[in-house]
Scaffold this active site. Sequence first.
Site, PDB file in Angstrom:
ATOM      1  N   HIS A  18     -12.381  31.677 -35.922  1.00  0.00           N
ATOM      2  CA  HIS A  18     -12.543  29.851 -36.085  1.00  0.00           C
ATOM      3  C   HIS A  18     -13.475  29.232 -36.030  1.00  0.00           C
ATOM      4  O   HIS A  18     -14.452  29.641 -35.486  1.00  0.00           O
ATOM      5  CB  HIS A  18     -11.230  29.951 -35.353  1.00  0.00           C
ATOM      6  CG  HIS A  18     -11.477  29.695 -33.396  1.00  0.00           C
ATOM      7  ND1 HIS A  18     -12.409  29.512 -33.177  1.00  0.00           N
ATOM      8  CD2 HIS A  18     -10.569  30.814 -32.855  1.00  0.00           C
ATOM      9  CE1 HIS A  18     -12.833  29.911 -32.223  1.00  0.00           C
ATOM     10  NE2 HIS A  18     -11.387  30.429 -31.303  1.00  0.00           N
ATOM     11  N   HIS A  21     -15.928  30.234 -32.739  1.00  0.00           N
ATOM     12  CA  HIS A  21     -17.026  31.333 -32.972  1.00  0.00           C
ATOM     13  C   HIS A  21     -18.204  30.826 -34.255  1.00  0.00           C
ATOM     14  O   HIS A  21     -19.466  31.432 -34.029  1.00  0.00           O
ATOM     15  CB  HIS A  21     -15.992  32.581 -33.851  1.00  0.00           C
ATOM     16  CG  HIS A  21     -14.830  32.862 -33.182  1.00  0.00           C
ATOM     17  ND1 HIS A  21     -13.779  32.922 -33.278  1.00  0.00           N
ATOM     18  CD2 HIS A  21     -14.423  33.029 -32.113  1.00  0.00           C
ATOM     19  CE1 HIS A  21     -12.487  33.309 -33.090  1.00  0.00           C
ATOM     20  NE2 HIS A  21     -13.237  33.392 -31.256  1.00  0.00           N
ATOM     21  N   CYS A 126      -4.693  38.950 -16.791  1.00  0.00           N
ATOM     22  CA  CYS A 126      -4.594  37.896 -18.441  1.00  0.00           C
ATOM     23  C   CYS A 126      -4.224  38.508 -19.879  1.00  0.00           C
ATOM     24  O   CYS A 126      -5.864  38.543 -19.610  1.00  0.00           O
ATOM     25  CB  CYS A 126      -4.579  36.663 -18.142  1.00  0.00           C
ATOM     26  SG  CYS A 126      -3.825  35.697 -20.102  1.00  0.00           S
ATOM     27  N   CYS A 129      -7.461  36.431 -21.529  1.00  0.00           N
ATOM     28  CA  CYS A 129      -8.737  36.542 -20.690  1.00  0.00           C
ATOM     29  C   CYS A 129      -9.182  38.127 -20.972  1.00  0.00           C
ATOM     30  O   CYS A 129     -10.142  37.788 -20.983  1.00  0.00           O
ATOM     31  CB  CYS A 129      -8.456  35.314 -19.636  1.00  0.00           C
ATOM     32  SG  CYS A 129      -8.255  34.473 -19.402  1.00  0.00           S
ATOM     33  N   CYS A 143      -1.863  31.808 -16.220  1.00  0.00           N
ATOM     34  CA  CYS A 143      -2.467  31.672 -16.612  1.00  0.00           C
ATOM     35  C   CYS A 143      -3.080  30.026 -16.785  1.00  0.00           C
ATOM     36  O   CYS A 143      -2.680  29.731 -18.219  1.00  0.00           O
ATOM     37  CB  CYS A 143      -3.762  32.607 -18.056  1.00  0.00           C
ATOM     38  SG  CYS A 143      -4.145  31.884 -18.955  1.00  0.00           S
ATOM     39  N   HIS A 146      -4.592  30.196 -21.121  1.00  0.00           N
ATOM     40  CA  HIS A 146      -3.333  30.754 -21.790  1.00  0.00           C
ATOM     41  C   HIS A 146      -1.676  31.048 -22.026  1.00  0.00           C
ATOM     42  O   HIS A 146      -1.104  30.635 -23.116  1.00  0.00           O
ATOM     43  CB  HIS A 146      -3.474  32.566 -21.951  1.00  0.00           C
ATOM     44  CG  HIS A 146      -4.599  32.883 -22.775  1.00  0.00           C
ATOM     45  ND1 HIS A 146      -5.939  33.289 -22.001  1.00  0.00           N
ATOM     46  CD2 HIS A 146      -5.407  32.762 -24.161  1.00  0.00           C
ATOM     47  CE1 HIS A 146      -6.748  33.662 -22.546  1.00  0.00           C
ATOM     48  NE2 HIS A 146      -7.147  33.222 -24.261  1.00  0.00           N
ATOM     49  N   LYS A 294      -7.196  20.307 -28.558  1.00  0.00           N
ATOM     50  CA  LYS A 294      -7.728  21.607 -28.280  1.00  0.00           C
ATOM     51  C   LYS A 294      -6.839  21.897 -28.892  1.00  0.00           C
ATOM     52  O   LYS A 294      -5.817  21.459 -29.661  1.00  0.00           O
ATOM     53  CB  LYS A 294      -7.371  21.519 -26.350  1.00  0.00           C
ATOM     54  CG  LYS A 294      -7.514  22.686 -25.990  1.00  0.00           C
ATOM     55  CD  LYS A 294      -6.790  23.870 -25.060  1.00  0.00           C
ATOM     56  CE  LYS A 294      -7.077  24.992 -24.633  1.00  0.00           C
ATOM     57  NZ  LYS A 294      -6.672  25.586 -23.808  1.00  0.00           N
ATOM     58  N   LYS A 297      -3.065  27.415 -31.556  1.00  0.00           N
ATOM     59  CA  LYS A 297      -2.002  28.670 -33.066  1.00  0.00           C
ATOM     60  C   LYS A 297      -1.015  26.925 -33.038  1.00  0.00           C
ATOM     61  O   LYS A 297      -0.150  27.340 -33.451  1.00  0.00           O
ATOM     62  CB  LYS A 297      -1.977  29.377 -33.083  1.00  0.00           C
ATOM     63  CG  LYS A 297      -3.227  29.878 -33.102  1.00  0.00           C
ATOM     64  CD  LYS A 297      -2.072  31.722 -34.066  1.00  0.00           C
ATOM     65  CE  LYS A 297      -3.538  32.771 -34.303  1.00  0.00           C
ATOM     66  NZ  LYS A 297      -3.066  33.541 -34.233  1.00  0.00           N
TER      67      LYS A 297
END
Length: 503
Positions: A18, A21, A126, A129, A143, A146, A294, A297
């Site tokens: 994405h 990256h 998690c 992570c 978390c 996530h 933010k 998905k």
Amino acid sequence: MPKFYITTPIYYVNDKPHIGHAYTTIAADVLARYHRLAGDEVYFLTGTDEHGSKIAEAAQAAGKSPKEFCDENAAKFQMLWDRLDISHNQFIRTTDELHIKGVEKFLGRLKEAGAIYDGEYEGLYCQGCERFLTEKELVNGKCPDHLTAPQLIKEKNYFFKLKEYLSKVAKLIDEGKIKIMPESRRSEVLGLIKQGLDDFSVSRESVKWGIELPFDRKQVAYVWVDALINYISALGYDEDGEKFKKFWPADIHLMAKDIIKFHALYWPAMLIAAGLPAPKVVFAHGFFTVDGQKMSKSLGNTIDPDALIDSFGAEAIRYLLLSQFPFGQDGDIKAGNFSIQYNADLANGVGNFTSRVLSMAEKYLSASGGGGVVPEKDYTFSDEVAGIWRQYKEAMDRFQIDAAIEMIKKLNGFGDGYVERQKPWELAKTDPEELKKVIYNLLEIARHLAIMLYPIMPETAERILSFLGQSDWKNRKLAELKDWGGLEPGTKVEKGANLFPRI
Ligand code: MSP
């Protein structure tokens, strides 16, 4: 020849790449290209992180074997880096034989050094992570990154004696031997040390998709330990090997702030324990939102880098992503404004300036057989341009890519202002000698602009330089290229094609 070893994180292959990256990888590419231009021997490493339970489960959900699944997603990263003109020297995959050997050797070394011991571990893991969380980190039992509840895990693990090596890491940071950048991140890391950290587990018993420990085949290396070792396994991790001797320690590990603890504390501690030097710089840039949100998905607002490249072209995307906010800080990518910024900075900026200058050279100083000719040299602007170069270089040397981009804009604006003041179309009627001087200055400004652009928009730079009749510039170092007067009188120039058609 000085060397420059730069790395990006190796990205998880549980999904396709994405723009987060892409952002880090483009930034690393800019720094790698700048250092090559400066004459350094550069080694630029990127790659993919392929082991661990997160990947294994994603593969299972896709109905594929882990390796088959990793092959497919790693190829997507490689394809995107090709499209974005990323100039890495190596793409490492943690499933590569070379890497597996490196991990085995390194962990064996830690064991021999007495830096690893075994014990029982119970903790909240998690998977997103790929690490254990403390109770304190949880928000409503979940978390915070996530938004999932961690799993309670109890198993036999091997541990690394972090506590024993932490003071040594702190000393290296204090002495500036490991530079944590930007400054705010350094304070954060020093704060973590003060707070005290526990030894961490370097293996997992229940995970199967990973690299087996050389001293206990029933356990696999913890995915983070496996991943960090890529920075040396890629070089062959052999203290007597040419490549390793030449490039290690890394000159800069680049990443975002999410993974600074692993790079600034865990990794240097492991290196010290194994008797290896620590990285010179750990640079953690900020995290960004897209149009104020933010990316996730579930929100359905992830932006596909390929779609962006389809709309604007890879060159423009490299520029647009890096010019949004100061490199190092958190920020917002205003993707909704990309067309406006593209037109302002690229179509009306660099594109318009170079095409105007080259057209004027062709029109007023035409060469036989078409194109234009570079007139006699003029040195009016040697000081001004040297000043801009100084600031550009300072910015790049401090990894302030956005500040280097500002210098490009400054030079572009300076060139535009000069055209407006001189009005070459009037000089053509009134003062042909002055016109030649003006055209020389404009062509030379275009050459400097192209060289400055090269790390950020390499193809655009190459095209401008080829329109300017420059063919051997790549064989020359920046120290020479940035001198005023590089364009030789008599060189043929051509108008060339439109670099950035308006959107
Ligand atoms: N596999 C580990 C890294 C191991 S390195 C030894 C990992 N992978 S990751 O796929 O999650 O990549 C994290 C990195 O992606 C960040 O550190 C950053 O470089 C980049 N980014 C992901 N999302 C981003 C933003 N929203 N903003 C900025 N960078 C982003 O962690």
